[in-house]
Structure formats: C-alpha cells, structure tokens
Design a protein around this motif. Structure first.
Motif, mmCIF file in Angstrom:
data_model
loop_
_atom_site.group_PDB
_atom_site.id
_atom_site.type_symbol
_atom_site.label_atom_id
_atom_site.label_comp_id
_atom_site.label_asym_id
_atom_site.label_seq_id
_atom_site.Cartn_x
_atom_site.Cartn_y
_atom_site.Cartn_z
ATOM 1 N N ARG A 1 33.856 37.983 78.207
ATOM 2 C CA ARG A 1 33.351 38.385 77.506
ATOM 3 C C ARG A 1 34.941 38.969 76.185
ATOM 4 N N VAL A 2 35.675 40.031 77.110
ATOM 5 C CA VAL A 2 36.993 40.040 76.763
ATOM 6 C C VAL A 2 37.888 38.399 76.328
ATOM 7 N N GLN A 3 37.452 37.418 76.938
ATOM 8 C CA GLN A 3 38.368 37.067 76.797
ATOM 9 C C GLN A 3 38.406 35.725 75.075
ATOM 10 N N ALA B 1 38.941 37.856 72.267
ATOM 11 C CA ALA B 1 39.992 38.048 72.175
ATOM 12 C C ALA B 1 40.794 36.498 71.988
ATOM 13 N N MET C 1 31.941 45.423 80.539
ATOM 14 C CA MET C 1 32.177 44.570 80.038
ATOM 15 C C MET C 1 33.364 43.131 80.990
#
Length: 63
Positions: free
Chosen positions: A5-7, A10, A1
């Motif tokens: 994408r993670v942000q 979140a 990832m």
C-alpha cells in the motif's frame, strides 16, 4: 499499512509529480519569457519536501 500500500501511494505520487512538474517551467516561460521563475519554484518545492521528510519521525519509534 502494509508495504504494498505504501509503495502504491509513493508510485502514484511520483507519476503525478512527473506529469505536473514540466508544466511549471512551461507556464513560467509563457508568462515571463524565462525558465528562471519556474525552475526556482521547482527548487523551492524540493526544499520544502525535503524539510517535511526530514521532520517526519521513524514510525517504529511511535508508541
């Protein structure tokens, strides 16, 4: 990832929580006439989320 994408995930979770969280004390007032149960529920959710976050491993340590 990747980081974007993670942000994005979140941020989506934060916006959803911000929209839903005020409903918990509102329902508590409607059902019991007090904010106490709703605020205790939010505190319990925060403690559980902290416990889950604390139990997660550092992804750089996973082989």
């Amino acid at each position: 990832m990747n980081l974007g994408r993670v942000q994005g995930m979140a941020q989506s979770a934060t916006i959803t929580a911000a929209a839903i969280a005020p409903m918990i004390p509102a329902v508590s007032v409607a059902l019991t006439g007090s904010h106490t149960a709703g605020l205790l529920a939010l505190a319990l959710i925060a403690v559980m989320a902290s416990a889950v976050a604390w139990s997660l491993r550092d992804p750089t340590m996973v082989h």
